[in-house]
Design a protein around this motif. Sequence first.
Motif, mmCIF file in Angstrom:
data_model
loop_
_atom_site.group_PDB
_atom_site.id
_atom_site.type_symbol
_atom_site.label_atom_id
_atom_site.label_comp_id
_atom_site.label_asym_id
_atom_site.label_seq_id
_atom_site.Cartn_x
_atom_site.Cartn_y
_atom_site.Cartn_z
ATOM 1 N N THR A 178 -8.346 6.630 0.804
ATOM 2 C CA THR A 178 -8.576 7.720 1.748
ATOM 3 C C THR A 178 -10.040 8.142 1.763
ATOM 4 N N SER A 199 3.252 4.009 3.738
ATOM 5 C CA SER A 199 2.538 3.895 5.007
ATOM 6 C C SER A 199 2.255 2.440 5.393
ATOM 7 N N ASP A 200 2.491 1.503 4.475
ATOM 8 C CA ASP A 200 2.272 0.082 4.738
ATOM 9 C C ASP A 200 3.252 -0.392 5.811
ATOM 10 N N PHE A 229 0.796 -1.223 0.000
ATOM 11 C CA PHE A 229 0.000 0.000 0.000
ATOM 12 C C PHE A 229 0.835 1.282 0.000
ATOM 13 N N PRO A 232 -9.579 -0.952 0.138
ATOM 14 C CA PRO A 232 -8.380 -1.113 0.956
ATOM 15 C C PRO A 232 -7.331 -0.062 0.609
ATOM 16 N N GLY A 233 -6.856 0.637 1.612
ATOM 17 C CA GLY A 233 -5.838 1.644 1.392
ATOM 18 C C GLY A 233 -6.346 2.989 0.942
ATOM 19 N N ALA A 292 -2.244 -3.747 11.220
ATOM 20 C CA ALA A 292 -1.984 -3.478 9.801
ATOM 21 C C ALA A 292 -3.297 -3.234 9.071
ATOM 22 N N GLN A 293 -3.191 -2.920 7.781
ATOM 23 C CA GLN A 293 -4.366 -2.780 6.936
ATOM 24 C C GLN A 293 -5.218 -4.040 7.094
ATOM 25 N N HIS A 305 -3.363 5.158 -4.026
ATOM 26 C CA HIS A 305 -4.594 5.285 -3.245
ATOM 27 C C HIS A 305 -4.949 6.728 -2.901
ATOM 28 N N TYR A 344 -4.525 -7.659 5.634
ATOM 29 C CA TYR A 344 -3.184 -7.691 5.043
ATOM 30 C C TYR A 344 -2.071 -7.756 6.086
#
Length: 410
Positions: free
Chosen positions: A191, A11-12, A8, A188-189, A373-374, A32, A377
Amino acid sequence: MRQTWRWFGPSDLARVEDMLQAGVEGVVSALHHIPNGAVWTPAEIARRQAQIASRSDGTPSGLKWEVVESLPVSEDVKKQKGDWRTHIANYKSSLENLAAAGIETICYNFMPILDWTRTDLNWRVAHGGTCMRFDIIDFAAFDIHLLARADAASDYAPKIAASAHQRFATMSEARKLELTNNVTAGLPGATEHLTLEGVRQQLAEYDHISIDRLRAHFIAFLEEVVPVAERLGMRLCCHPDDPPFALMGLPRIMSTLEDYLAVLSAVDSPANGATLCSGSLGVRPDNDLLAMMKALAPKVHFIHLRNVRRDNGAIAGSFFEDEHLAGDTDMVALIAAIMTEEARRKAEGRADHQIPMRPDHGQDILDDLGRKAQPGYPTIGRLKGLAELRGVMRAFGHPELGLKGTGAND
């Protein structure tokens, strides 16, 4: 299959170094932060490529951005309202820019309003880890009582609606907020996140959009963008609905084999293909994953391998995300079918004989449990899944045990 990993961006919590240590061969990513409908510029694409190509210390990683997931289709395009024509033109420009950067595989979806939908993001499983879950009773409680959609109760079996009423009556305020946030999480990911009022407003705009009309809008979109992708040597691959059944009265048009065959035949091109997601499609007990892979094989451009376990045989029912080799899908048989298709493509001389695959989602285990985490993921959970899938692939590629015409490094 070419082993890839979804990332991602900076920031992942999974770093570029983590992907290298996992032994992945390529990276799946997206921009994203760019609003849906806007152009992905050469500068932004190059920035993400540079991030993937470098370790934290600045040395080369050797990894490349190989698959886009996702280049979102805006709601305006799905509804054919507002700036939809501009958004299609922008989509074409983004394809041009991605092709110029050497990226050929583009995953996207055509789900109205919401992307994947879950009621629980950290549901406890027997071994103590957590996973994502869709509970039809909780979702009905959200739909009927929190969203308060008109006549929502009539969309559910009387037993489910009654159970949803009972559950909502004892639901804490904290759980109501958590359930609302989980359902409206969005891509996912991404904003962009919707509020309850935002969902209500979007639903009102779909009041007169039937399944047939949404499919017509999808085909119109494909008629515009597929010729561009074909000219550029790109592969577009639509991800299925997740879950693959109607939610909140919205039309769903990519949930079954028949759905895929309808849009692939309407715009017949090597550039118009499918993302085979075993987790999404496997939610429906009437979806035969092996039959789907065999029927769609020449146009499967990207693969998500994950597994789900259904609570019962209902088409619109509850399920949770199981371990990759567990669950209701025979993952070993599916991998055999995929590798057989790869061997067929190689014998045919196709340059895209190796299909990119990623271990989709994963259970939060070990240190994942504290990382936050996300959702879906986790690093270790996905690594475990990749190791299991890689073992099956390696066995099928072994000269003593393998499928005819395949190889471990094909």
